[in-house]
Write a protein that holds these residues in place. Structure first.
Motif: not given
Length: 123
Positions: A69-71, A79-83, A86-89
Motif C-alpha cells: 500500500e505504501q510502497g 523531499g528525499s526518498s528512503k526505504p 516495514c520491509i525490515a520488520l
C-alpha cells in the motif's frame, strides 16, 4: 461415600488436529492447519511454538500488505526518498516464523549423530 465428578480431559485422536487459537488471523490459521494436517504435534510446548510461529506469519503478511500500500520507498518531508521501514520488520517476522518452525523439527530425515558429515562424493 461422595464421588467427585471426573474432570474432562482433552485427548486428540490421531489424525485430528487441535483448533487454531483465537489469537491467529487468516494466514496464521492456514499455516496452523497446513502443518497439523501433515504432522502429529500433540505436546503443549510444541503447540505453543507453533502458535508463536503462526502469529509471526500473520504479522509478516500484514506488513507485506502495508508495504504494498505504501510502497517500498517513502518520500520524506525534505523531499528525499528512503526505504520503507516495514520491509525490515517483515523480514524479521518471517525469520522468526522460520526459526520457530525449525525448532519443531518437522522433517522425515533422521537426525545425524555427532562428527563430520559424510562425503557426498564418496571419497
Amino acid at each position: 461415600m461422595n464421588r467427585s465428578p471426573s474432570a474432562a480431559i482433552a485427548i486428540y485422536q490421531p489424525g485430528t488436529a487441535p483448533e487454531p487459537p483465537a489469537t491467529l488471523g487468516e494466514h496464521g490459521r492456514k499455516l496452523w492447519g497446513d502443518i497439523l494436517a501433515d504432522w502429529d504435534i500433540s505436546n503443549v510446548s510444541d503447540l505453543a511454538i507453533l502458535e508463536q510461529a503462526c502469529q509471526a506469519h500473520d504479522r509478516a503478511e500484514r506488513l507485506r500488505l502495508l508495504i504494498a500500500e505504501q510502497g517500498e520507498m517513502l518520500v520524506t518531508a525534505a523531499g528525499s526518498s528512503k526505504p520503507n521501514g516495514c520491509i525490515a520488520l517483515e523480514l524479521q517476522a518471517r525469520a522468526l516464523c522460520a526459526r520457530l518452525i525449525g525448532k519443531l523439527h518437522l522433517t522425515d530425515e533422521p537426525k545425524r549423530g555427532p562428527g563430520r558429515p559424510p562425503n557426498p562424493r564418496g571419497w
